[in-house]
Design an enzyme around this catalytic site. Structure first.
Site, PDB file in Angstrom:
ATOM      1  N   THR A 171       0.613  -1.576   0.258  1.00  0.00           N
ATOM      2  CA  THR A 171       0.103  -0.225   0.280  1.00  0.00           C
ATOM      3  C   THR A 171       1.156   1.022   0.164  1.00  0.00           C
ATOM      4  O   THR A 171       1.024   1.495  -1.025  1.00  0.00           O
ATOM      5  CB  THR A 171      -0.836   0.014   1.125  1.00  0.00           C
ATOM      6  OG1 THR A 171      -0.007   0.012   2.452  1.00  0.00           O
ATOM      7  CG2 THR A 171      -2.426  -0.790   1.105  1.00  0.00           C
ATOM      8  N   LYS A 198       4.077  -6.935   3.543  1.00  0.00           N
ATOM      9  CA  LYS A 198       3.087  -5.674   3.477  1.00  0.00           C
ATOM     10  C   LYS A 198       3.685  -4.882   4.747  1.00  0.00           C
ATOM     11  O   LYS A 198       3.611  -5.581   6.121  1.00  0.00           O
ATOM     12  CB  LYS A 198       2.565  -5.602   2.657  1.00  0.00           C
ATOM     13  CG  LYS A 198       1.109  -5.560   3.152  1.00  0.00           C
ATOM     14  CD  LYS A 198       0.300  -4.428   3.801  1.00  0.00           C
ATOM     15  CE  LYS A 198       0.987  -2.979   3.628  1.00  0.00           C
ATOM     16  NZ  LYS A 198      -0.330  -2.567   4.211  1.00  0.00           N
ATOM     17  N   THR A 209      -1.560  -2.729  10.478  1.00  0.00           N
ATOM     18  CA  THR A 209      -1.161  -3.235   8.721  1.00  0.00           C
ATOM     19  C   THR A 209      -0.498  -4.047   8.439  1.00  0.00           C
ATOM     20  O   THR A 209       0.232  -3.896   7.605  1.00  0.00           O
ATOM     21  CB  THR A 209      -2.135  -2.227   8.066  1.00  0.00           C
ATOM     22  OG1 THR A 209      -3.337  -1.432   9.050  1.00  0.00           O
ATOM     23  CG2 THR A 209      -2.145  -2.486   6.807  1.00  0.00           C
ATOM     24  N   ASN A 414      -0.171  11.078   6.644  1.00  0.00           N
ATOM     25  CA  ASN A 414      -0.990  10.056   7.181  1.00  0.00           C
ATOM     26  C   ASN A 414      -2.189  11.562   7.727  1.00  0.00           C
ATOM     27  O   ASN A 414      -3.407  10.913   8.314  1.00  0.00           O
ATOM     28  CB  ASN A 414      -1.205   9.918   8.883  1.00  0.00           C
ATOM     29  CG  ASN A 414      -0.318   8.024   8.481  1.00  0.00           C
ATOM     30  OD1 ASN A 414      -1.130   7.169   7.816  1.00  0.00           O
ATOM     31  ND2 ASN A 414       0.889   8.079   8.607  1.00  0.00           N
ATOM     32  N   THR A 419      -8.691  10.385   2.130  1.00  0.00           N
ATOM     33  CA  THR A 419      -9.239  10.524   0.652  1.00  0.00           C
ATOM     34  C   THR A 419      -8.148  11.661  -0.473  1.00  0.00           C
ATOM     35  O   THR A 419      -6.957  10.433  -0.342  1.00  0.00           O
ATOM     36  CB  THR A 419      -9.666  12.693   1.319  1.00  0.00           C
ATOM     37  OG1 THR A 419      -8.601  13.176   2.123  1.00  0.00           O
ATOM     38  CG2 THR A 419     -11.369  11.789   2.136  1.00  0.00           C
TER      39      THR A 419
END
Lengths: 419, 419
Positions: A171, A198, A209, A414, A419
């Site tokens: 990501t 990842k 994550t 961050n 968005t």
């Protein structure tokens, strides 16, 4: 561990290096165009499998499915998407995860229960399921092509497919995290281990994550694999912290298909265990290095602890301290913050006994500051890799944690992720 | 609480507002020139006293002294310096704290055991003791002048002295935190409460680099004061988080000298308790607003929890999440991060029942995202004060925590604090 001590060596091929494994990555346009975002890892035969998951109470939908499908300790494929976490979207999320498994199962002609699913990306937004399933179809077709080529002995592209899988799970990662090792066994024969991971932001001890996928052609029962993976994850992925947040989506999976056809002796099994741990450590360190906006890598070594858990808590607490991280960014030898972070770790030790070192420079002894060369300290802190060590002088246990500095870049990344 | 509900009103005077209390601040040049850095708070008569301290295992030297001196529940003076934490410097630190108490005691003609000491600033560096003690001498002389003026009825400068004390305890604070209230009692007479605090960086539930000093002319025994202070701190200072680090130096002290000469009825005592809590909340909110480099103030309200402790854990976890804080800075309605931070708080709840609101805008219901106006969300997030609410729908308990956003400025300030 020195290279000389290792019984294994690094090879190419990533998760497709072990016999009977194939992997591909495709561009499905889930969040971005021209980004690999669907990965498929496949074993030609049903494999023994183990999994370790996030401890966050809020779990993404694919985690429940994967835990259910791994209940029997068997699996044959893993399908992963980036660009959407498939988390906190209610009933839709469970159906989406199931659809992902079913689609892969149909095209690869395996039972849906043998397909594991992982996702990473934004939370709380329904995934564009059409695009994801289309991606899985494309990936399956490509993967079957790889299998055929492999059977024909034309598998020189296998490493490319595995590499694209490594790309597809990324990501905000800025570097690919992919390794493969080869271990010659004492009774002849060779076993292989492949791994990709990842993770960059939101990384924390309890696996924020963070996704990790390991494959091997060794022959081990699921229960044994589970123990090995659990221990390896505790000393690696769970010792990485970037910002202290624990994600809803994290998992590490290990599949063993036995295709190497080698019976593991006691010594080989010990080496296999070490090899798994080493690969997890390497992947975990890469994650810390790749911390969002990180400019420096930090290793914190705590020795002389009464218990292993105390050593771990202290090492992680220091790695996770915003103040230590900001001081590292500013190349400021602020050992007081290091000792402070140790103090609130929730571990037992006597502050009056602690020595603190930056690299090989002693900056505090028996809990208090000593005269040290600011110049030497600056030199150590200016490096890209900084080691902080604490000797608690309270016992024999030790632990290592990894992290990175806190930078302006982190705030920028961050402040505008969703968005 | 609405103004109408309050039995007390705001007045001028800070910690010198209660009868028989005086306070001053002087410039001793401890770290900076032209900065007030030594404060003295003094009661004309021996007072009942209570204290709450950091839970960090590594404690600054003055904390041990203050705990010892407060053992009998009695105190008459508090001496505080900023610019140096007097922490982690070994034997020197204990002697320095003792010298501070002894110097103040000698000049103010009180027993050294009735002097409490607090410090804030850099850790691990020996304080310039000569300058600190000189500052205490100057402060004592000035304070005795205030006392004399007070006796002569010329105490119009008392508020100035108290204000300088509030200035003297500041470090990276950008605004003075000082309040005074007046409570008319049911049987006639009035009691007063004054308070000052400092704190901006390194603020966390367990009182990171946070100092608070409260004075009152009410008449309450030390044990009762201790209970009231403990409860007030748990709902205020311990619910503030700026960066998750807990300091070595934090303390909140409350002195009650009984000089108002009012007997507190049951109702008055209940009002007094509420008043102490309210002042602590006001000071705590100011600390969150003043978070290092903060551009926004965040209030997190958690309702419907099974236990108070669960509600507190979740509220603090959200306030302390680097990802939530960065999203707030970026004005990004990333409610997934809010739910994630709730999930790793270590509290019990059912994620599938949780509603999340930004201001009065519902962004997630029953654990999953709902359609909401991004425009409305942006408007709410663009404000300087942002309220985040969670309803867990699991019980009756609730808690509120306060924090701020994570900004570029925070990184800059903390990258170069020590040097």
């Amino acid at each position: 561990m020195d290279d000389a001590e290792k019984a294994w060596k690094s090879i190419e091929g990533g998760v497709a290096a072990p016999k009977g494994f194939h992997a591909v990555g495709v561009q499905a346009g889930i969040k971005y165009k021209d980004k690999y975002d669907v990965a498929l890892i496949f074993s030609q035969v049903q494999a023994q499998a183990a999994g370790v998951y996030t401890r966050n109470l809020v779990k993404a939908h694919p985690l429940y499915l994967t835990q259910r499908h791994l209940h029997d300790g068997l699996a044959q494929a893993i399908v992963i998407n980036s660009g959407n976490a498939n988390a906190c979207v209610g009933e839709f999320g469970d159906q989406a995860a199931l659809a992902m498994a079913q689609t892969a199962a149909m095209f690869l002609a395996v039972p849906p229960e043998d397909v594991l699913v992982a996702s990473t990306g934004v939370i709380g937004v329904e995934m564009p399921l059409d695009r994801v399933l289309n991606g899985i179809r494309t990936a399956s077709a490509e993967l079957l092509g790889e299998v055929v080529k492999g059977i024909r002995g034309q598998d020189e592209t296998a490493a490319d497919g595995a590499h694209r899988a490594a790309l597809a799970i990324m990501t905000t990662d800025t570097m690919v995290k992919e390794y493969a090792y080869e271990l010659p066994c004492s009774q002849g024969g060779v076993i292989h281990l492949g791994g990709i991971a990842k993770g960059s932001g939101m990384i924390h001890p309890n696996m924020g994550t963070m996704l990790g996928f390991l494959t091997t052609d060794a022959n081990l029962p699921a229960a044994e694999l589970q123990r090995i993976l659990r221990e390896a994850v505790d000393e690696s992925f769970n010792m990485v912290t970037v910002d202290g947040d624990t994600s809803t989506n994290d998992m590490v999976l290990l599949l063993a298909n036995g295709t190497a056809g080698v019976a593991l002796s006691g010594e080989d099994e010990a080496n296999f265990e070490k090899m798994v741990k080493m690969m997890c450590v390497q992947l975990a360190q890469d994650i810390a290095r790749d911390g969002e906006g990180a400019s420096k890598f930090m290793e914190v070594l705590v020795v002389g602890a009464q218990t292993k858990e105390d050593a771990r808590k202290i090492a992680r607490s220091i790695c996770g301290s915003s103040l230590v991280k900001a001081a590292l960014f500013g190349e400021d030898a602020n050992w007081g913050r290091i000792l402070t972070a140790a103090g609130y770790a929730g571990a037992e030790f006597d502050p009056a006994k602690v020595d603190v070192l930056l690299g090989d420079l002693i900056v505090a002894q028996e809990g208090k500051g000593v005269m040290f060369s600011e110049e030497k300290a600056k030199e150590i802190l200016q490096a890209k890799d900084v080691q902080i060590s604490l000797n608690l002088h309270s016992g024999e246990e030790q632990a290592t944690a990894w992290g990175c500095d806190l930078t302006h870049e982190y705030v920028t990344i961050n402040g505008s992720y969703r968005t």
